[in-house]
Design a protein around this motif. Structure first.
Motif, mmCIF file in Angstrom:
data_model
loop_
_atom_site.group_PDB
_atom_site.id
_atom_site.type_symbol
_atom_site.label_atom_id
_atom_site.label_comp_id
_atom_site.label_asym_id
_atom_site.label_seq_id
_atom_site.Cartn_x
_atom_site.Cartn_y
_atom_site.Cartn_z
ATOM 1 N N LEU A 51 0.927 -1.062 0.043
ATOM 2 C CA LEU A 51 -0.101 0.172 -0.011
ATOM 3 C C LEU A 51 0.915 1.267 -0.094
ATOM 4 C CD1 LEU A 51 -2.635 -1.079 2.552
ATOM 5 C CD2 LEU A 51 -2.783 -0.996 -0.054
ATOM 6 N N ASN A 58 2.146 2.234 -3.295
ATOM 7 C CA ASN A 58 1.194 2.427 -4.319
ATOM 8 C C ASN A 58 0.735 3.981 -3.788
ATOM 9 O OD1 ASN A 58 0.548 0.327 -6.610
ATOM 10 N ND2 ASN A 58 1.180 -0.898 -4.679
ATOM 11 N N PHE A 113 -0.204 5.216 -0.684
ATOM 12 C CA PHE A 113 -1.159 5.348 0.379
ATOM 13 C C PHE A 113 -0.381 5.703 1.779
ATOM 14 C CE2 PHE A 113 -3.386 2.562 -2.106
ATOM 15 C CZ PHE A 113 -4.740 2.787 -2.150
ATOM 16 N N GLN A 114 -1.004 6.501 2.638
ATOM 17 C CA GLN A 114 -0.127 6.936 3.596
ATOM 18 C C GLN A 114 -0.387 6.088 4.820
ATOM 19 O OE1 GLN A 114 2.432 9.466 3.522
ATOM 20 N NE2 GLN A 114 1.608 9.136 1.233
ATOM 21 N N LYS A 115 0.786 5.621 5.864
ATOM 22 C CA LYS A 115 0.372 4.749 6.843
ATOM 23 C C LYS A 115 -0.440 5.461 7.786
ATOM 24 C CE LYS A 115 3.041 1.985 10.185
ATOM 25 N NZ LYS A 115 4.428 1.822 10.848
ATOM 26 N N ASP A 133 -2.867 7.367 7.508
ATOM 27 C CA ASP A 133 -4.367 7.177 6.983
ATOM 28 C C ASP A 133 -4.726 5.992 6.968
ATOM 29 O OD1 ASP A 133 -4.154 10.034 6.624
ATOM 30 O OD2 ASP A 133 -3.696 9.693 4.327
ATOM 31 N N ILE A 134 -3.832 4.989 6.647
ATOM 32 C CA ILE A 134 -4.188 3.702 6.963
ATOM 33 C C ILE A 134 -4.565 3.030 8.118
ATOM 34 C CG2 ILE A 134 -3.518 1.133 6.590
ATOM 35 C CD1 ILE A 134 -1.754 2.344 4.295
ATOM 36 N N ASN A 156 -10.338 1.102 3.210
ATOM 37 C CA ASN A 156 -10.366 2.002 2.026
ATOM 38 C C ASN A 156 -10.637 0.774 0.584
ATOM 39 O OD1 ASN A 156 -9.571 3.594 -0.418
ATOM 40 N ND2 ASN A 156 -8.223 4.690 0.640
ATOM 41 N N GLY A 178 -10.123 1.236 -2.293
ATOM 42 C CA GLY A 178 -8.966 1.386 -3.085
ATOM 43 C C GLY A 178 -7.882 0.587 -2.730
ATOM 44 N N TRP A 179 -7.649 -0.083 -1.460
ATOM 45 C CA TRP A 179 -6.868 -0.907 -1.169
ATOM 46 C C TRP A 179 -6.825 -2.191 -2.049
ATOM 47 C CZ3 TRP A 179 -7.636 -0.863 4.786
ATOM 48 C CH2 TRP A 179 -7.241 0.628 5.422
#
Length: 248
Positions: A114, A117, A119-121, A123-124, A134, A136-137
């Motif tokens: 993630l 690609n 994504f921010q940790k 936010d995850i 999300n 999108g994952w």
């Protein structure tokens, strides 16, 4: 019927009391006593022990306690209470270690993908802590990677199964030619063949993500971890006994 030994009896009583408590308290009990992923805010240090006395349903606790009675009493009658309790708890801790280690690998593997690609940790983790995902994952993770990633962080582990698997392994060490049978296998099988067989089945199911009965939520790697630690302890004890006898 074999008489239940004292430590085994006390362990069964404690497990039953925990189970009755979970029936009364519901999700609150699981919230504090089930084993969470260490990076999950719900993780507490005592869960490493408390999860061993929690169970997810009537059949779960019945089969574990029946196995504890059947195999544990035979071992305690030979070893004594202190040695058996040390072994039982050690296997339970080994199961928790294996389960957590595998989950850590699954989580870090998914997280790395993630992050690569975009994504921010932060936010995850925020979404996961809210029990959300999300969508999108799923576009960058395979189906199995997504399942392993989310379940590793959000899932919990309960049950004495890891300690029980270690106990069964020890029984096979002590009584390799004892004949055992499952309800759906009418032909008795010697313990030295039966026990490795069920451990290999758990290992396969854990790796493949499949289930014999089509259900989910079984911590197969915890079973394997308990069995592995049970084997290591028994091997060490047997080796030390051999060395002591050799020099006496």
């Amino acid at each position: 019927m074999r008489n239940v030994t004292e430590t085994v009896k006390q362990l069964i009583i404690i497990n039953v009391l925990f189970f009755v408590g979970t029936l009364a308290l519901g999700d609150v009990a699981y919230k504090y006593l089930a084993l969470y992923f260490p990076e999950n805010p719900s993780f507490e240090l005592w869960q490493i022990i408390s999860h061993m006395f929690m169970h997810g349903g009537y059949m779960h606790i019945f089969f574990n306690m029946f196995a504890l009675y059947s195999f544990g009493s035979a071992l305690e009658s030979i070893w004594g209470s202190k040695k058996f309790l040390f072994f039982y708890i050690s296997c339970g801790l080994g199961a928790a270690l294996m389960h957590t280690g595998v989950n850590y690998y699954f989580f870090q593997d998914g997280l790395s993908t993630l992050l690569a690609n975009g994504f921010q940790k932060q936010d995850i983790l925020q979404l996961l802590n809210e029990g959300k995902i999300n969508t999108g994952w799923q576009e960058v993770l395979t189906t199995s990677e997504f399942k392993n990633f989310t379940s590793a962080y959000l899932g919990t582990a309960v049950g004495a199964s890891g300690a029980i698997y270690g106990t069964i392994v020890a029984f096979a060490f002590m009584f390799p030619n004892a004949e055992l049978a499952l309800m759906f296998i009418p032909v008795p099988i010697k313990a030295k063949y039966f026990v490795p067989g069920i451990v290999l089945v758990d290992l396969y199911l854990g790796i493949s993500g499949q289930s014999i009965f089509g259900g989910g939520g079984i911590a197969h790697f915890a079973h394997v971890g308990g069995a592995l630690f049970g084997f290591i302890i028994m091997w060490c004890w047997k080796k030390n006994q051999f060395n002591q006898n050799r020099w006496n």
